[in-house]
Scaffold this motif. Structure first.
Motif, PDB file in Angstrom:
ATOM      1  N   MET A 254      14.880  11.819  10.116  1.00 52.17           N
ATOM      2  CA  MET A 254      14.872  11.153   8.663  1.00 52.17           C
ATOM      3  C   MET A 254      14.699  11.564   7.716  1.00 52.17           C
ATOM      4  N   LEU A 255      13.365  12.297   8.044  1.00 54.63           N
ATOM      5  CA  LEU A 255      12.097  13.038   7.232  1.00 54.63           C
ATOM      6  C   LEU A 255      12.595  13.886   6.010  1.00 54.63           C
ATOM      7  N   LYS A 256      13.724  14.622   7.157  1.00 54.37           N
ATOM      8  CA  LYS A 256      13.985  15.657   6.341  1.00 54.37           C
ATOM      9  C   LYS A 256      15.446  15.476   5.288  1.00 54.37           C
ATOM     10  N   ARG A 257      15.758  14.253   5.829  1.00 50.77           N
ATOM     11  CA  ARG A 257      17.126  14.046   4.634  1.00 50.77           C
ATOM     12  C   ARG A 257      16.334  12.895   3.485  1.00 50.77           C
ATOM     13  N   LEU A 258      15.212  12.737   3.369  1.00 48.04           N
ATOM     14  CA  LEU A 258      14.296  11.948   2.064  1.00 48.04           C
ATOM     15  C   LEU A 258      14.902  13.064   1.099  1.00 48.04           C
ATOM     16  N   ARG A 259      15.295  12.189  -0.118  1.00 47.28           N
ATOM     17  CA  ARG A 259      14.852  13.067  -1.536  1.00 47.28           C
ATOM     18  C   ARG A 259      14.477  12.097  -2.369  1.00 47.28           C
ATOM     19  N   SER A 260      13.292  13.199  -3.395  1.00 45.48           N
ATOM     20  CA  SER A 260      12.758  13.236  -3.944  1.00 45.48           C
ATOM     21  C   SER A 260      13.346  12.162  -5.885  1.00 45.48           C
ATOM     22  N   VAL A 261      12.530  11.156  -6.526  1.00 38.09           N
ATOM     23  CA  VAL A 261      13.461  11.079  -7.644  1.00 38.09           C
ATOM     24  C   VAL A 261      12.152  10.838  -8.405  1.00 38.09           C
ATOM     25  N   VAL A 262      12.635  10.970 -10.067  1.00 38.03           N
ATOM     26  CA  VAL A 262      11.899  10.352 -11.011  1.00 38.03           C
ATOM     27  C   VAL A 262      11.984   9.083 -11.928  1.00 38.03           C
ATOM     28  N   TYR A 263      11.348   7.882 -11.778  1.00 33.36           N
ATOM     29  CA  TYR A 263      11.861   7.485 -12.875  1.00 33.36           C
ATOM     30  C   TYR A 263      11.163   7.374 -14.233  1.00 33.36           C
ATOM     31  N   LEU A 264      11.505   7.275 -14.963  1.00 30.83           N
ATOM     32  CA  LEU A 264      10.901   6.744 -16.048  1.00 30.83           C
ATOM     33  C   LEU A 264      10.382   5.664 -16.592  1.00 30.83           C
ATOM     34  N   PRO A 265       9.356   5.489 -17.736  1.00 31.12           N
ATOM     35  CA  PRO A 265       8.792   3.473 -18.200  1.00 31.12           C
ATOM     36  C   PRO A 265      10.422   3.248 -18.163  1.00 31.12           C
ATOM     37  N   ASN A 266      10.599   2.256 -17.976  1.00 37.13           N
ATOM     38  CA  ASN A 266      11.042   0.889 -17.968  1.00 37.13           C
ATOM     39  C   ASN A 266      12.487   1.304 -17.503  1.00 37.13           C
ATOM     40  N   ASP A 267      12.705   2.306 -16.679  1.00 36.53           N
ATOM     41  CA  ASP A 267      13.867   2.718 -16.141  1.00 36.53           C
ATOM     42  C   ASP A 267      14.527   1.534 -14.674  1.00 36.53           C
TER      43      ASP A 267
ATOM     44  N   ALA B  78      17.213  -8.756  -6.170  1.00 31.90           N
ATOM     45  CA  ALA B  78      16.467  -8.544  -7.243  1.00 31.90           C
ATOM     46  C   ALA B  78      16.187  -8.031  -8.351  1.00 31.90           C
ATOM     47  N   ASN B  79      15.898  -8.063 -10.135  1.00 35.82           N
ATOM     48  CA  ASN B  79      15.956  -6.617  -9.976  1.00 35.82           C
ATOM     49  C   ASN B  79      14.647  -5.809 -10.491  1.00 35.82           C
ATOM     50  N   VAL B  80      14.662  -4.495 -10.063  1.00 35.15           N
ATOM     51  CA  VAL B  80      13.478  -3.652  -9.614  1.00 35.15           C
ATOM     52  C   VAL B  80      13.377  -1.851 -10.866  1.00 35.15           C
ATOM     53  N   VAL B  81      12.006  -2.502 -11.639  1.00 34.50           N
ATOM     54  CA  VAL B  81      12.413  -1.716 -12.568  1.00 34.50           C
ATOM     55  C   VAL B  81      10.335  -1.135 -12.764  1.00 34.50           C
ATOM     56  N   ALA B  82      10.975   0.665 -13.287  1.00 33.28           N
ATOM     57  CA  ALA B  82       9.229   1.422 -13.083  1.00 33.28           C
ATOM     58  C   ALA B  82       8.638   1.125 -13.729  1.00 33.28           C
ATOM     59  N   HIS B  83       7.423   0.741 -13.779  1.00 37.50           N
ATOM     60  CA  HIS B  83       6.301   0.709 -14.417  1.00 37.50           C
ATOM     61  C   HIS B  83       5.747   1.391 -14.625  1.00 37.50           C
TER      62      HIS B  83
ATOM     63  N   TYR C  82      14.056   2.769  -0.844  1.00 36.94           N
ATOM     64  CA  TYR C  82      12.873   3.339  -1.764  1.00 36.94           C
ATOM     65  C   TYR C  82      11.242   3.934  -1.173  1.00 36.94           C
ATOM     66  N   ILE C  83      10.882   4.686  -0.893  1.00 35.00           N
ATOM     67  CA  ILE C  83       9.566   4.517  -1.034  1.00 35.00           C
ATOM     68  C   ILE C  83       9.094   5.510  -2.276  1.00 35.00           C
ATOM     69  N   ILE C  84       7.799   4.826  -2.441  1.00 33.18           N
ATOM     70  CA  ILE C  84       7.135   5.235  -3.987  1.00 33.18           C
ATOM     71  C   ILE C  84       6.083   5.786  -2.942  1.00 33.18           C
ATOM     72  N   GLN C  85       6.654   7.174  -3.723  1.00 32.49           N
ATOM     73  CA  GLN C  85       4.808   7.812  -3.832  1.00 32.49           C
ATOM     74  C   GLN C  85       3.869   7.891  -4.801  1.00 32.49           C
ATOM     75  N   ALA C  86       3.947   7.985  -5.893  1.00 30.37           N
ATOM     76  CA  ALA C  86       3.462   7.884  -6.791  1.00 30.37           C
ATOM     77  C   ALA C  86       4.086   6.811  -7.839  1.00 30.37           C
ATOM     78  N   GLY C  87       3.256   5.608  -8.587  1.00 33.84           N
ATOM     79  CA  GLY C  87       2.771   5.511  -9.400  1.00 33.84           C
ATOM     80  C   GLY C  87       3.582   4.404  -9.086  1.00 33.84           C
ATOM     81  N   GLN C  88       4.341   3.025  -9.489  1.00 33.73           N
ATOM     82  CA  GLN C  88       4.378   1.446  -9.659  1.00 33.73           C
ATOM     83  C   GLN C  88       5.609   1.091  -9.997  1.00 33.73           C
ATOM     84  N   VAL C  89       6.291   0.152  -9.066  1.00 32.87           N
ATOM     85  CA  VAL C  89       7.151  -0.796  -9.697  1.00 32.87           C
ATOM     86  C   VAL C  89       7.076  -2.291  -9.455  1.00 32.87           C
TER      87      VAL C  89
END
Length: 596
Positions: free
Chosen positions: A426-439, A496-501, A452-459
């Protein structure tokens, strides 16, 4: 006496039973923890030291455990106590390895540094001592001391290091001493090492101390190129070293040309013509300045007068043009390789901007796209991490994925207790995505197809009547959306809605990838579905107890009847009363039937 004995025995039995109950409870908790998390090791794997071994007294009569931790580094001398240096103890107990891995051993890289320093001494100083009058009988012993120190380094490299280098034969890493020594003796490296140590110094007794007799020492160039490869492999910014090395090539060519110019001037006679060196000022600086103007073809040099000067100048011009063009080409390649990623990033961004302008994309959307490009490049150093890993073998991709993502994924409650190999796949299938503020990472009501797994930042999880109230803020290491991977029958819709902070870097695991993995792990698939149902029931339980907005009763529930009033009603019923209490009792009975 009999009564006291029996009470004592019963007390002992009760104490023993309580002790057994406590042990059984601890054992049950450990087994339960091991079933939940398969990574937990048992107590049998870590043996405990016996009390007899732990309490062995030291020769001085004290227990070893009672000695201060720093006593090992103290020694008594005469009437004083001195503290020993730990690194001296390590140095005394150090044993030289029987075989050396030339690709990963940092000690070997350090040794190559000293070999290259000795090689540079010979390459730079032999021409100077031959051309310029810097070697005199007054300082000849200093020059010879450093010369023979360099020869000692060459000899140690042959006898100690090169005969212990591991090599690959038929896919196997050979570490046998005899095989490593024979491999070195058959190599081209050994022939060059022996040639560079030719004892031409014995001719000193006939012709004097002539530095040209040490010219074979410059033939140890293979150590220099090996040092370059090993050093570039361990540097994080190897292009800086490449630029410095290319600059050193140019400086060395100018250095040799300045030595040749002084030799030509001394051959013609210092100050004999306007072309030669006139003997004033610092001889090396003046000749080096002339070499720079000649090789770089700046111009402004005096015209040669004699045939020897003309031939020398022509050779200088041809050599300068060739050497300078080679240096410029090599410098261009070094800088181009260092900025290849930046060039790719700029080309991708320019192509995207051209595409958006062609289709008249709104300016707000274009600005967000540019922001995504800039943040992704500066945070990751690349636009897509998968492009880097696709060139690696499957095993190496797995090792990198374990180091980067395993600590996060192993904490997900849904995957605890599953097959470890399934987690690795499963680790080899993880894909990294960057979200902008308020996305919006996900919206309420949409079909959930990924976790979703949070690598850096907050939602932020939004809810409330207006859908904008912050219910909770998830930080790095948090996981959400895992139930949607296995839920079925409408349970995979987002709640629920999840937004990038701010900027958020998330790992995504898609549902189709997980289904492809679970085909090979049926036991883990059963466990995951069982956990998903349990988590769904626990999430829905508060709603069932409180009731949704559409579950309002026709008749709202009444307050509980006081106990004294219920007793009076019951007595009235038994007595067959028909007064006010009787009518009230009949009315309450009707209400209860209506509610039922």
């Amino acid at each position: 006496r009999i009564g006291s004995a029996s009470s004592l025995s019963s007390a002992i039995i009760n104490t023993r039973l309580q002790e057994l109950v406590r042990l059984f409870k601890e054992r049950t908790e450990k087994v339960k923890e091991k079933l939940i998390d398969s990574d937990v090791t048992s107590d049998d794997e870590s043996p405990v030291a016996s009390p007899a071994a732990a309490a062995v007294p030291a020769p001085g009569g004290e227990l070893e455990g009672d000695k201060p931790p720093g006593d090992d580094h103290y020694c008594e001398m005469l009437c004083c106590t001195f503290k020993r240096r730990p690194w001296l103890e390590h140095l005394k107990s150090y044993q030289f390895p029987s075989s050396i891995d030339p690709l990963t051993n940092l000690m070997y890289v350090l040794w190559l540094f000293f070999v290259v320093m000795a090689w540079n001494w010979n390459c730079w100083l032999i021409p100077v001592r031959w051309a310029f009058p810097y070697q005199t009988p007054a300082n000849i012993h200093y020059w010879l001391l450093v010369d023979y120190l360099c020869d000692l380094i060459y000899l140690l490299d042959i006898l100690i290091f090169q005969t212990r280098l591991q090599f690959v034969q038929g896919g196997d890493i050979i570490t046998d001493k005899k095989a490593m020594r024979e491999n070195y003796l058959r190599s081209q490296r050994f022939k060059m090492d022996v040639l560079c140590l030719l004892p031409l110094d014995f001719f000193y007794f006939q012709v004097g101390v002539n530095p040209l007799l040490r010219f074979p020492r410059c033939l140890k160039y293979m150590a220099f190129f090996e040092f370059n490869n090993r050093l570039e492999a361990i540097l994080t910014k190897a292009y800086i070293y490449r630029v410095i090395r290319t600059t050193a090539y140019l400086l060395y060519s100018l250095h040799v040309n300045s030595c040749l110019y002084y030799w030509a001037s001394a051959y013609e006679g210092l100050g004999s013509t306007t072309w030669v060196y006139d003997g004033e000022g610092n001889s090396y600086i003046r000749c080096y300045y002339w070499a720079v103007k000649t090789l770089i073809t700046i111009g402004g040099l005096p015209d040669p007068k004699t045939l020897f000067e003309i031939v020398f100048q022509l050779l200088n011009y041809f050599t300068g043009v060739f050497a300078f063009s080679v240096m410029i080409g090599q410098m261009r390649d070094v800088v181009g390789a260092a900025t290849a990623g930046q060039t790719y990033y700029r080309s991708c961004m320019d192509s995207t901007i051209k595409y958006m302008n062609f289709y008249r994309i709104p300016r707000a959307v274009q600005n967000r796209v540019k922001t995504w490009y800039e943040y992704t490049w500066h945070s990751q150093g690349m636009l897509d991490e998968s492009e880097l890993l696709v060139q690696l073998p499957d095993k190496m991709r797995l090792d990198i994925a374990i180091d980067v993502n395993y600590n996060i994924v192993s904490k997900v409650a849904l995957f605890q207790g599953c097959d470890r190999q399934m987690i690795f796949d499963m680790l080899k299938r993880l894909r990294s995505v960057v979200y902008l503020p308020n996305d919006y990472v996900c919206k309420k009501g949409e079909i959930g197809r990924e976790m979703y797994i949070i690598q850096a930042g907050q939602v932020q999880v939004l809810g409330g009547p207006d859908g904008k109230s912050v219910l909770v803020t998830l930080k790095a290491g948090s996981v959400f959306g895992e139930i949607s991977l296995l839920a079925a029958g409408g349970g995979n819709r987002r709640t629920a809605n999840v937004v990038a902070h701010g900027f958020a870097n998330l790992f995504i695991l898609e549902k189709k990838d997980l289904n492809e993995i679970l085909v090979h792990y049926p036991e883990s698939q059963k466990l995951l579905r069982k956990k998903a149902k349990k988590m769904l029931r626990s999430n829905n339980k508060p709603k069932d107890e409180k009731g949704g907005p559409g579950d309002a009763l026709v008749i709202p529930p009444k307050a509980e009847t006081p106990k004294l009033f219920r007793a009076a009603l019951a007595a009235t019923g038994r007595m067959g009363g028909k007064g006010p209490l009787g009518r009230l009792r009949w009315r309450l009975k009707e209400l209860q039937e209506l509610q039922a």
